[in-house]
Design an enzyme around this catalytic site. Structure first.
Site, PDB file in Angstrom:
ATOM      1  N   ARG A 107       0.834  -1.199   0.000  1.00  0.00           N
ATOM      2  CA  ARG A 107       0.000   0.000   0.000  1.00  0.00           C
ATOM      3  C   ARG A 107       0.868   1.248   0.000  1.00  0.00           C
ATOM      4  NH1 ARG A 107      -2.281   0.562   4.666  1.00  0.00           N
ATOM      5  NH2 ARG A 107      -3.791   2.098   3.955  1.00  0.00           N
ATOM      6  N   ARG A 113      -0.389   4.850  13.425  1.00  0.00           N
ATOM      7  CA  ARG A 113       0.480   3.990  14.222  1.00  0.00           C
ATOM      8  C   ARG A 113       0.249   4.293  15.688  1.00  0.00           C
ATOM      9  NH1 ARG A 113       4.893   7.328  15.407  1.00  0.00           N
ATOM     10  NH2 ARG A 113       4.980   9.108  14.015  1.00  0.00           N
ATOM     11  N   LYS A 120       4.236  -7.066  12.159  1.00  0.00           N
ATOM     12  CA  LYS A 120       3.353  -7.246  11.000  1.00  0.00           C
ATOM     13  C   LYS A 120       3.577  -8.620  10.363  1.00  0.00           C
ATOM     14  CE  LYS A 120       2.141  -5.068   6.595  1.00  0.00           C
ATOM     15  NZ  LYS A 120       1.923  -3.806   5.901  1.00  0.00           N
TER      16      LYS A 120
HETATM   17  C1  BTN Z   1       0.861  -3.811   2.388  1.00  0.00           C
HETATM   18  O1  BTN Z   1       0.858  -4.226   3.543  1.00  0.00           O
HETATM   19  O2  BTN Z   1       1.405  -2.731   2.104  1.00  0.00           O
HETATM   20  C2  BTN Z   1       0.174  -4.598   1.311  1.00  0.00           C
HETATM   21  C3  BTN Z   1       1.009  -5.762   0.844  1.00  0.00           C
HETATM   22  C4  BTN Z   1       0.338  -6.584  -0.251  1.00  0.00           C
HETATM   23  C5  BTN Z   1       1.257  -7.624  -0.814  1.00  0.00           C
HETATM   24  C6  BTN Z   1       0.576  -8.554  -1.774  1.00  0.00           C
HETATM   25  S1  BTN Z   1       1.599  -9.919  -2.198  1.00  0.00           S
HETATM   26  C7  BTN Z   1       0.496 -10.371  -3.464  1.00  0.00           C
HETATM   27  C8  BTN Z   1       0.030  -9.102  -4.111  1.00  0.00           C
HETATM   28  N1  BTN Z   1       0.961  -8.706  -5.147  1.00  0.00           N
HETATM   29  C9  BTN Z   1       1.580  -7.563  -4.853  1.00  0.00           C
HETATM   30  O3  BTN Z   1       2.434  -7.005  -5.552  1.00  0.00           O
HETATM   31  N2  BTN Z   1       1.146  -7.104  -3.688  1.00  0.00           N
HETATM   32  C10 BTN Z   1       0.141  -7.963  -3.103  1.00  0.00           C
END
Ligand code: BTN
Length: 266
Positions: free
Chosen positions: A63, A253, A125
């Site tokens: 994100r 946070r 996390k």
């Molecule tokens: C976050 O916490 O910032 C979100 C992470 C999301 C990761 C997943 S892995 C599968 C899918 N493909 C990506 O490139 N991102 C999501």
């Protein structure tokens, strides 16, 4: 040579396809990002429901424009997958919370959600969710990307220390975790289409990592987290009253604990 990972794609397909006509399961050894790939396909007009799993992502995305590193240093890969499907929703608010809830509820009772949808174990996390949408004509296609750490990963360069599912579930593997999550995720999405977020509010509060904590938002707003409203907005009790935080741009946070007073104050 490492034994190939057994993903049990057929069992996943058999469980999910009665709910999603035209559903397919695809397992790839490597891709840049499962979300990027499904967004590319959607823009090219491929709007069928699909579960795309990658054993390795070379450009995983998180994100807020961040990277998602999921490299595993042993033969037990971390779980990275995206579910793409057309979603006929008039109100998308709360969708990311509903997805997070389906993930933690299907994986383990000890997992918590840090608003809006980070998966945490204690103060670390364990996984993240990235939801993107593509509009093609009148249709809207959702790509729901999920990354779960299965085994401990290198903490270098990470903003928050990582946790891994095998700490709670020693036999955890990416295929076993996916087998737990896939069907409940699809069921949760279909319930969300029917009912929205409101009926999930109590369940979210039961998993809410921030509830009752002093928080600081990225725009500087501080106060005590008070759960979420019926649309999934974070409620923060501030000096100016109760504020609703909606924006996906806001990251929240827990506030650093105040420094302990000196042992021998002068
Ligand atoms: C976050 O916490 O910032 C979100 C992470 C999301 C990761 C997943 S892995 C599968 C899918 N493909 C990506 O490139 N991102 C999501």
């Amino acid at each position: 040579m490492a034994a190939p990972v057994q993903w049990h794609a057929e069992a996943l397909w058999e469980a999910v396809s009665p709910l999603l006509p035209g559903f397919t399961v695809e397992i790839l050894p490597e891709i840049d990002s499962t979300n990027t790939e499904l967004m590319r396909r959607a823009r090219a007009g491929q709007l069928e429901p699909v579960l795309l799993v990658a054993e390795r992502q070379t450009a995983g995305r998180g994100r807020l424009g961040r990277d998602w590193q999921s490299e595993s240093h042993n033969q037990n890969p971390n779980l990275t997958f995206s579910l793409g499907l057309p979603l006929a929703l008039t109100d998308w608010s709360g969708l990311s919370l509903a997805v997070g809830l389906a993930v933690v509820q299907s994986l383990h009772a000890d997992l918590r959600l840090k608003w809006p949808n980070d998966v945490w174990l204690g103060d670390r996390k364990l996984g993240g969710i990235l939801i993107e949408t593509a509009s093609v004509g009148d249709a809207r296609y959702a790509v729901i990307g999920i990354g779960i750490n299965i085994t401990p990963r290198d903490a270098a360069g990470l903003r928050t220390p990582p946790a891994a599912l095998c700490e709670l579930w020693p036999e955890a593997t990416a295929p076993l975790a996916l087998a737990r999550v896939a069907l409940p995720l699809v069921q949760a999405l279909q319930a969300f289409v029917r009912e929205g977020f409101a009926p999930l509010r109590t369940a979210f509060h039961a998993r809410d990592l921030l509830y009752g904590q002093e928080v600081v938002c990225s725009d500087g707003l501080t106060g005590m987290a008070r759960g979420v409203d019926a649309s999934g907005a974070l409620l923060v009790h501030t000096d100016q009253g109760l504020k609703k935080i909606n924006s996906a741009e806001v990251s929240v946070r827990p506030m650093a604990a105040p420094a302990a007073p000196p042992a021998n104050p002068v």
